[in-house]
Design a protein around this motif. Structure first.
Motif, mmCIF file in Angstrom:
data_model
loop_
_atom_site.group_PDB
_atom_site.id
_atom_site.type_symbol
_atom_site.label_atom_id
_atom_site.label_comp_id
_atom_site.label_asym_id
_atom_site.label_seq_id
_atom_site.Cartn_x
_atom_site.Cartn_y
_atom_site.Cartn_z
ATOM 1 N N VAL A 71 1.269 -1.155 -0.444
ATOM 2 C CA VAL A 71 0.163 -0.362 0.041
ATOM 3 C C VAL A 71 0.697 1.345 -0.259
ATOM 4 O O VAL A 71 2.054 1.125 0.480
ATOM 5 N N ASP A 72 0.288 2.330 -0.798
ATOM 6 C CA ASP A 72 0.923 3.582 -0.360
ATOM 7 C C ASP A 72 0.916 4.008 1.019
ATOM 8 O O ASP A 72 0.137 3.915 1.067
ATOM 9 N N PRO A 73 2.478 4.910 1.179
ATOM 10 C CA PRO A 73 1.932 5.852 2.611
ATOM 11 C C PRO A 73 0.532 6.574 2.645
ATOM 12 O O PRO A 73 0.500 6.981 3.815
ATOM 13 N N GLY A 74 0.124 6.839 1.568
ATOM 14 C CA GLY A 74 -1.269 7.947 1.691
ATOM 15 C C GLY A 74 -2.513 7.458 1.537
ATOM 16 O O GLY A 74 -3.575 7.967 2.262
ATOM 17 N N GLU A 75 -2.719 5.491 1.172
ATOM 18 C CA GLU A 75 -3.225 5.110 0.961
ATOM 19 C C GLU A 75 -4.236 4.103 2.518
ATOM 20 O O GLU A 75 -2.937 4.429 3.255
ATOM 21 N N THR A 76 -5.052 4.066 2.782
ATOM 22 C CA THR A 76 -5.845 3.487 4.001
ATOM 23 C C THR A 76 -5.421 2.143 4.162
ATOM 24 O O THR A 76 -5.170 1.520 3.217
ATOM 25 N N LEU A 77 -4.704 1.769 5.116
ATOM 26 C CA LEU A 77 -3.707 0.301 5.507
ATOM 27 C C LEU A 77 -4.840 -0.278 6.476
ATOM 28 O O LEU A 77 -4.683 -1.727 6.094
ATOM 29 N N GLU A 106 1.096 6.252 6.850
ATOM 30 C CA GLU A 106 1.716 7.172 7.526
ATOM 31 C C GLU A 106 1.869 7.894 8.782
ATOM 32 O O GLU A 106 1.650 7.924 10.313
ATOM 33 N N GLU A 107 -0.124 7.531 9.162
ATOM 34 C CA GLU A 107 -0.731 7.498 10.564
ATOM 35 C C GLU A 107 -0.764 6.434 10.791
ATOM 36 O O GLU A 107 0.122 6.907 12.911
ATOM 37 N N VAL A 108 -0.293 5.257 10.589
ATOM 38 C CA VAL A 108 0.635 4.353 11.993
ATOM 39 C C VAL A 108 2.300 4.594 12.039
ATOM 40 O O VAL A 108 1.956 4.415 13.618
ATOM 41 N N ARG A 109 2.795 5.169 11.381
ATOM 42 C CA ARG A 109 4.257 4.896 12.051
ATOM 43 C C ARG A 109 4.114 6.483 13.243
ATOM 44 O O ARG A 109 4.594 6.576 14.289
ATOM 45 N N ASP A 110 3.028 7.230 12.675
ATOM 46 C CA ASP A 110 3.011 8.477 14.031
ATOM 47 C C ASP A 110 2.220 8.290 15.298
ATOM 48 O O ASP A 110 2.285 8.923 15.983
ATOM 49 N N VAL A 150 10.953 3.567 20.133
ATOM 50 C CA VAL A 150 11.301 3.375 19.362
ATOM 51 C C VAL A 150 11.131 4.353 18.622
ATOM 52 O O VAL A 150 10.432 4.895 18.705
ATOM 53 N N SER A 151 11.981 4.397 17.545
ATOM 54 C CA SER A 151 11.432 5.687 16.837
ATOM 55 C C SER A 151 10.816 4.863 15.339
ATOM 56 O O SER A 151 11.876 4.064 14.659
ATOM 57 N N ALA A 152 9.533 5.418 14.847
ATOM 58 C CA ALA A 152 9.698 4.376 13.788
ATOM 59 C C ALA A 152 10.133 5.510 12.066
ATOM 60 O O ALA A 152 9.846 6.475 13.060
ATOM 61 N N SER A 153 9.865 4.849 11.035
ATOM 62 C CA SER A 153 9.691 5.738 9.568
ATOM 63 C C SER A 153 9.923 4.231 9.212
ATOM 64 O O SER A 153 9.554 3.309 8.974
ATOM 65 N N LEU A 154 9.226 5.332 7.463
ATOM 66 C CA LEU A 154 9.034 4.547 6.052
ATOM 67 C C LEU A 154 10.355 4.358 5.291
ATOM 68 O O LEU A 154 10.555 5.675 5.091
ATOM 69 N N VAL A 155 10.390 2.625 4.667
ATOM 70 C CA VAL A 155 11.428 3.055 4.137
ATOM 71 C C VAL A 155 11.505 2.411 2.361
ATOM 72 O O VAL A 155 10.541 1.219 3.117
ATOM 73 N N ASN A 156 11.643 2.898 1.558
ATOM 74 C CA ASN A 156 10.893 2.092 0.410
ATOM 75 C C ASN A 156 12.584 1.403 -0.041
ATOM 76 O O ASN A 156 13.183 1.979 -0.530
ATOM 77 N N ASP A 157 12.607 -0.249 -0.017
ATOM 78 C CA ASP A 157 13.551 -0.283 -0.641
ATOM 79 C C ASP A 157 13.368 -1.106 -2.219
ATOM 80 O O ASP A 157 14.574 -1.611 -2.908
ATOM 81 N N GLY A 158 12.617 0.045 -3.248
ATOM 82 C CA GLY A 158 13.084 -0.329 -4.747
ATOM 83 C C GLY A 158 12.058 -0.861 -4.111
ATOM 84 O O GLY A 158 11.330 -1.021 -6.069
ATOM 85 N N GLU A 159 11.260 -1.817 -4.185
ATOM 86 C CA GLU A 159 10.229 -2.530 -4.815
ATOM 87 C C GLU A 159 8.611 -2.307 -3.804
ATOM 88 O O GLU A 159 8.016 -2.980 -3.922
ATOM 89 N N GLY A 160 9.284 -1.991 -2.296
ATOM 90 C CA GLY A 160 7.639 -1.570 -2.044
ATOM 91 C C GLY A 160 8.021 -1.223 -0.668
ATOM 92 O O GLY A 160 9.228 -1.009 -0.026
ATOM 93 N N TYR A 161 7.652 -0.531 0.035
ATOM 94 C CA TYR A 161 7.063 -0.422 1.463
ATOM 95 C C TYR A 161 7.444 -1.063 3.332
ATOM 96 O O TYR A 161 6.404 -1.632 2.675
#
Length: 467
Positions: free
Chosen positions: A115-121, A154-158, A168-179
């Motif tokens: 799922v993209d970061p801004g789409e409903t998860l 993104e909201e889950v990360r927040d 912990v500190s949370a972030s989003l990482v794109n490995d080239g194939e997905g988040y």
């Protein structure tokens, strides 16, 4: 003072102008008092500068008067593997330290989330559980974080970052194939390492593909946190952090990188040298302030605000007596005079420091240097004696405090005298104003009489002419 415009109307004289001149002449008597008040205020300001310089010298002397100051230790490190600091509990010694590896923080990245970061998860909302290696006693090994329904990645990360106990500190990482949702522990060490991330059943919205990260199936990325490993004189030690206290009593180690280092804990001679230099500088600054306040320029005839002042002479005399007096007994191998430590009293009253001679005295017998400045037992040393003298001069009954009090009393007396004279001037001017009013009225009446008589004489002349 406002003029009375009615004065002079009857007489035609400039009585207002005359009254203004009299006012100016009378108020001129106040100017000497004003100058005396200003002079006393300037003296108080000069005393304040002198107090500040003497207080700074007192502080420098007090530092050397403290025997514990000479017992302070420093930690020097040869090598880049660590840094170190020693406190009062440390003991002199040399240590060989080998750093195998540093402590590191654990990290955990989920499998790819489709799922993209801004789409409903999330679907109806749920619980995300974070597990840790081994929590300290009294703290949970896992933390549950509530996630609202319809949240995006993104909201889950927040939500994770906003949780006070997440650790912990949370972030989003794109490995080239997905988040991926990536977590990094706040603290280093195995116990603080984040080891699991579990999503509650029904957590994800329809169509979102993700594997169960709790089982760490293929695709999840984990980096285990680890403790620092090092040795001191061959003794192996582990620490959850890179800042280590207690491995060497009274010494804090700050591990920097793998490698070897030699740690030397010894008396802090540099601090002593700096304190003695500060003592000399503070005294010379005090002498400079005194020189400015008591200077006299023969060409211009101008003198400093405290030129010839008895309080300043008292300060200079008492400090000079302390500086030139003996402290210890040279026959017993003790330092007795400042000159034996490389500190000379110059002809202009300032001090000069021979760094090489001071270094030699410190290197040869630090204990004797300590006893000279800090004294022994109930007997004060040179610094203690100077600090005591400075404190007395600055005290509530000291020379400077009394001098300031005397100046303040003179200002109060002059101010009262000023008010009395000003009131007298007002009374005098009021008397002049009354007299001028009376004069104006008399001249007006005389003018009227004169005009009347002139008219009568003119009428008589006219009557006699007709006859």
């Amino acid at each position: 003072m406002a003029s009375i415009s009615a004065l002079g109307i009857g007489s035609g004289l400039d009585l207002n102008g005359l009254l203004d001149q009299l006012n100016e002449a009378e108020r001129g008597k106040l100017e000497p008092i004003e100058r005396q008040i200003e002079s006393q205020q300037v003296r108080i300001s000069a005393y304040g500068e002198l107090q500040g310089a003497l207080s700074a010298f007192e502080g420098a002397a007090n530092r050397l008067a403290n025997p514990e100051f000479f017992q302070s230790l420093s930690a020097s490190v040869g090598g880049e593997a660590l840094q170190a600091a020693a406190d009062a509990d440390a003991a002199p010694g040399q240590y060989q330290v080998e750093v195998a590896h540093l402590a590191g923080a654990g990290s955990l990245a989920s499998q790819r989330i489709d799922v993209d970061p801004g789409e409903t998860l999330t679907d109806g909302g749920g619980i995300l559980t974070l597990a840790f290696g081994k929590a300290p006693e009294g703290e949970p090994d896992a933390i549950e974080i509530s996630v609202a329904a319809g949240s995006t990645l993104e909201e889950v990360r927040d939500a994770i970052n906003a949780h006070e106990g997440a650790k912990v500190s949370a972030s989003l990482v794109n490995d080239g194939e997905g988040y991926r949702l990536a977590l990094m522990s706040h603290q280093t060490g195995e116990a603080a390492s984040v080891t699991g991330m579990t999503f509650e059943d029904g957590f994800f919205a329809d169509g979102v593909a993700v594997s169960d990260a709790e089982d760490l199936e293929e695709g999840a990325v984990v980096q285990q946190g680890r403790d620092a490993a090092f040795s001191v004189n061959g003794i192996n030690i582990v620490s959850p952090t890179n800042q280590v206290e207690g491995a060497i009593q009274g010494v804090t180690l700050d591990l920097q990188q793998p490698g070897s280092a030699t740690l030397q804990v010894e008396q802090d001679t540099r601090a002593v040298r700096e304190a003695v230099g500060g003592f000399v500088e503070a005294y010379n600054a005090l002498k400079g302030t005194i020189g400015e306040q008591t200077a006299f320029d023969a060409d211009s005839g101008r003198a400093g605000e405290l030129n010839g002042d008895s309080a300043v002479r008292t300060v200079e005399a008492r400090l000079r007596n302390d500086l030139s007096a003996m402290v210890g007994d040279s026959a017993q191998g003790e330092f007795a005079l400042l000159g034996e430590l490389g500190i000379s009293l110059n002809l202009d009253g300032t001090l000069s420091l021979d760094d090489a001679e001071l270094d030699m005295a410190i290197a040869n017998d630090m204990g004797a240097v300590e006893r000279f400045f800090a004294g022994s037992g109930e007997t004060p040393g040179m610094a203690g004696r100077l600090a005591e003298t400075s404190g007395q001069l600055l005290g509530s009954n000291g020379a400077l405090t009394n001098a300031i009090g005397g100046a303040e009393n003179r200002i109060e007396s002059l101010s009262q005298r000023y008010v009395r004279m000003e009131q007298g001037i007002e009374q005098t001017l009021e008397r002049y104003r009354t007299q001028f009013g009376q004069l104006d009225g008399m001249i007006a009446q005389m003018n009227q009489t004169s005009d009347y008589l002139a008219q009568q004489f003119a009428a008589m002349d006219a009557q006699l002419g007709r006859d």
